[in-house]
Design an enzyme around this catalytic site. Structure first.
Site, PDB file in Angstrom:
ATOM      1  N   ASN A   9       1.202  -1.084   0.071  1.00  9.49           N
ATOM      2  CA  ASN A   9       0.217   0.318  -0.033  1.00  9.49           C
ATOM      3  C   ASN A   9       0.924   1.306   0.210  1.00  9.49           C
ATOM      4  O   ASN A   9       1.439   1.518   1.222  1.00  9.49           O
ATOM      5  CB  ASN A   9      -0.899  -0.062   1.017  1.00  9.49           C
ATOM      6  CG  ASN A   9      -1.792   1.059   1.286  1.00  9.49           C
ATOM      7  OD1 ASN A   9      -1.881   2.006   0.657  1.00  9.49           O
ATOM      8  ND2 ASN A   9      -2.370   1.117   2.453  1.00  9.49           N
ATOM      9  N   TRP A  10       0.991   1.731  -1.376  1.00 11.96           N
ATOM     10  CA  TRP A  10       1.994   3.012  -1.337  1.00 11.96           C
ATOM     11  C   TRP A  10       1.631   4.030  -0.756  1.00 11.96           C
ATOM     12  O   TRP A  10       2.314   5.165  -0.267  1.00 11.96           O
ATOM     13  CB  TRP A  10       2.471   3.150  -2.866  1.00 11.96           C
ATOM     14  CG  TRP A  10       3.046   2.056  -3.625  1.00 11.96           C
ATOM     15  CD1 TRP A  10       3.487   0.884  -2.961  1.00 11.96           C
ATOM     16  CD2 TRP A  10       3.620   2.297  -5.074  1.00 11.96           C
ATOM     17  NE1 TRP A  10       3.919   0.118  -4.032  1.00 11.96           N
ATOM     18  CE2 TRP A  10       4.256   1.000  -5.261  1.00 11.96           C
ATOM     19  CE3 TRP A  10       3.516   3.129  -5.708  1.00 11.96           C
ATOM     20  CZ2 TRP A  10       4.752   0.677  -6.308  1.00 11.96           C
ATOM     21  CZ3 TRP A  10       4.160   2.876  -6.955  1.00 11.96           C
ATOM     22  CH2 TRP A  10       4.687   1.460  -7.278  1.00 11.96           C
ATOM     23  N   LYS A  11       0.362   4.162  -0.396  1.00 10.07           N
ATOM     24  CA  LYS A  11      -0.373   5.228   0.058  1.00 10.07           C
ATOM     25  C   LYS A  11       0.065   6.511  -0.768  1.00 10.07           C
ATOM     26  O   LYS A  11       0.033   6.397  -1.875  1.00 10.07           O
ATOM     27  CB  LYS A  11      -0.091   5.524   1.574  1.00 10.07           C
ATOM     28  CG  LYS A  11      -0.182   4.469   2.417  1.00 10.07           C
ATOM     29  CD  LYS A  11      -0.051   4.929   4.082  1.00 10.07           C
ATOM     30  CE  LYS A  11      -0.190   3.374   4.735  1.00 10.07           C
ATOM     31  NZ  LYS A  11      -0.370   3.450   6.072  1.00 10.07           N
ATOM     32  N   HIS A  93      -9.684   1.488   4.230  1.00  5.83           N
ATOM     33  CA  HIS A  93      -8.380   1.606   4.962  1.00  5.83           C
ATOM     34  C   HIS A  93      -8.999   2.459   6.180  1.00  5.83           C
ATOM     35  O   HIS A  93      -9.424   3.379   6.127  1.00  5.83           O
ATOM     36  CB  HIS A  93      -7.310   2.357   4.065  1.00  5.83           C
ATOM     37  CG  HIS A  93      -6.099   2.142   4.839  1.00  5.83           C
ATOM     38  ND1 HIS A  93      -5.618   2.965   5.765  1.00  5.83           N
ATOM     39  CD2 HIS A  93      -4.868   1.353   4.893  1.00  5.83           C
ATOM     40  CE1 HIS A  93      -4.364   2.818   6.043  1.00  5.83           C
ATOM     41  NE2 HIS A  93      -3.946   1.666   5.669  1.00  5.83           N
ATOM     42  N   GLU A  95      -7.146   4.944   7.292  1.00  5.02           N
ATOM     43  CA  GLU A  95      -6.918   6.434   6.921  1.00  5.02           C
ATOM     44  C   GLU A  95      -8.030   6.853   6.117  1.00  5.02           C
ATOM     45  O   GLU A  95      -8.622   8.216   6.337  1.00  5.02           O
ATOM     46  CB  GLU A  95      -5.790   6.653   6.329  1.00  5.02           C
ATOM     47  CG  GLU A  95      -4.459   6.267   6.991  1.00  5.02           C
ATOM     48  CD  GLU A  95      -3.271   5.932   6.395  1.00  5.02           C
ATOM     49  OE1 GLU A  95      -3.117   5.705   5.342  1.00  5.02           O
ATOM     50  OE2 GLU A  95      -2.317   5.300   7.137  1.00  5.02           O
ATOM     51  N   GLU A 165      -5.995  -4.637  10.188  1.00  3.94           N
ATOM     52  CA  GLU A 165      -4.711  -3.649  10.415  1.00  3.94           C
ATOM     53  C   GLU A 165      -5.391  -2.731  11.702  1.00  3.94           C
ATOM     54  O   GLU A 165      -5.977  -1.843  11.829  1.00  3.94           O
ATOM     55  CB  GLU A 165      -4.754  -2.621   9.252  1.00  3.94           C
ATOM     56  CG  GLU A 165      -4.401  -3.184   8.074  1.00  3.94           C
ATOM     57  CD  GLU A 165      -3.686  -2.374   7.001  1.00  3.94           C
ATOM     58  OE1 GLU A 165      -2.442  -2.471   6.657  1.00  3.94           O
ATOM     59  OE2 GLU A 165      -4.422  -1.026   6.863  1.00  3.94           O
ATOM     60  N   GLY A 171       1.790   2.395  10.701  1.00  3.31           N
ATOM     61  CA  GLY A 171       3.220   3.477  10.808  1.00  3.31           C
ATOM     62  C   GLY A 171       3.586   3.890  11.854  1.00  3.31           C
ATOM     63  O   GLY A 171       4.323   4.826  12.189  1.00  3.31           O
ATOM     64  N   SER A 210       2.950  -1.975  10.388  1.00  3.61           N
ATOM     65  CA  SER A 210       4.338  -2.082  10.548  1.00  3.61           C
ATOM     66  C   SER A 210       4.996  -3.616  10.496  1.00  3.61           C
ATOM     67  O   SER A 210       5.921  -3.942  11.363  1.00  3.61           O
ATOM     68  CB  SER A 210       4.725  -1.661  12.179  1.00  3.61           C
ATOM     69  OG  SER A 210       4.326  -0.348  12.278  1.00  3.61           O
ATOM     70  N   GLY A 232       4.840   1.256   4.773  1.00  3.57           N
ATOM     71  CA  GLY A 232       6.106   1.870   4.619  1.00  3.57           C
ATOM     72  C   GLY A 232       7.096   0.773   3.858  1.00  3.57           C
ATOM     73  O   GLY A 232       7.885   1.421   3.197  1.00  3.57           O
TER      74      GLY A 232
HETATM   75  P1  PGA Z   1       2.667   0.347   7.768  1.00  4.38           P
HETATM   76  O1  PGA Z   1       1.132   0.611   6.865  1.00  4.38           O
HETATM   77  O2  PGA Z   1       2.953  -0.988   7.217  1.00  4.38           O
HETATM   78  O3  PGA Z   1       3.398   1.466   7.219  1.00  4.38           O
HETATM   79  O4  PGA Z   1       2.273   0.242   8.980  1.00  4.38           O
HETATM   80  C1  PGA Z   1       0.183  -0.594   6.771  1.00  4.38           C
HETATM   81  C2  PGA Z   1      -1.090  -0.011   6.069  1.00  4.38           C
HETATM   82  O5  PGA Z   1      -1.479   1.223   6.567  1.00  4.38           O
HETATM   83  O6  PGA Z   1      -1.711  -0.579   5.213  1.00  4.38           O
END
Ligand code: PGA
Length: 248
Positions: A9-11, A93, A95, A165, A171, A210, A232
């Site tokens: 997931n590159w965001k 997600h 976010e 998640e 993150g 993470s 990340g």
């Molecule tokens: P992260 O993000 O690996 O940076 O913790 C995971 C995600 O939000 O899909």
């Protein structure tokens, strides 16, 4: 046996030049693993299609509109994602739920829009730290799952991917322990099994939050963890490839 999947997931990261290097690295470094997916920001889907077509790496988007077409300024439809060769789309997600106000109902509508267009939704669920501390983890992820299963029917989950998640692990560098993650994955699978045991046996449930090359193998070794959703660490080819190898 459920084939493991590892989705990046590159965001809101990347550029044409950065993606070029990253995708070359991912294609070259994951040849022994068929379950690789990269989810890019919309403007780069054309680049994904150009670079990944004919490789073993699948691609997808990170969101879509619940609407089919029309006067929805700024939105992107499921059919448009199909046009660019997407197979997958991340839905719900944390976010999107927290920053952009997506409710469980909106998430369910987006899930349906994705499947109606032939995309595989990666449905994210997860609790915040205060919800975990209040002992509400199962209730929170259960509500998020039930909202979708209730709207589309449980059999639709067979052609989808779930991602657990925990919001406190995204993150933050704080990963759920393999046992903490397994407990929630098992709960989700049991919850699906109450509705349809065959679907429960088939649906892939990814862990996200993470995940790094140093902790991926022990997470992926848990019986109900079928791979990872990687933020990340998906932006660095060598790290992402190491995680994919841990799932191979
Ligand atoms: P992260 O993000 O690996 O940076 O913790 C995971 C995600 O939000 O899909």
């Amino acid at each position: 046996m459920r084939q493991k999947l590892v989705a990046g997931n590159w965001k809101m990261n990347g550029s044409l030049a950065e993606n070029e290097v990253l995708l070359d690295g991912v294609v070259a470094g994951t040849r022994e693993f068929p379950g690789v997916i990269c989810c890019a920001p919309y403007p780069y889907l054309f680049q994904m299609q150009e670079k990944l077509q004919g490789t073993h790496v699948a691609w997808g988007a990170q969101n879509l509109s619940q609407y089919e077409r029309g006067a929805y300024t700024g939105e992107v439809s499921a059919a448009m994602l199909k046009d660019f060769g997407c197979s997958y789309v991340i839905i719900g997600h944390s976010e999107r739920r927290a920053i952009f106000g997506e409710t469980s109902m909106t998430v369910a509508e987006k899930f349906k829009a994705a499947q109606d267009a032939g995309l595989v939704p990666i449905l994210c669920v997860g609790e915040t730290l205060s919800e975990r501390e209040a002992g509400a983890t199962f209730a929170v992820v259960g509500e998020q799952l039930d909202a979708v299963a209730g709207f589309v029917g449980v059999s639709a989950l067979e052609d989808a991917v779930l991602a657990y998640e925990p919001v406190w692990a995204i993150g933050t560098g704080k990963t759920a322990t393999p046992q903490q993650a397994q407990d929630v994955h098992r709960h989700l699978r049991e919850r699906v099994a109450l509705m349809n045991s065959e679907v429960a046996g088939k649906v892939r449930i990814l862990y996200g939050g993470s995940v790094k090359s140093s902790n991926a193998a022990e997470l992926f070794a848990m019986p109900d963890i079928d791979g990872g959703l990687i933020g990340g660490a998906s932006l660095v080819a060598s790290d992402f490839c190491d995680i994919c190898r841990a799932a191979a």
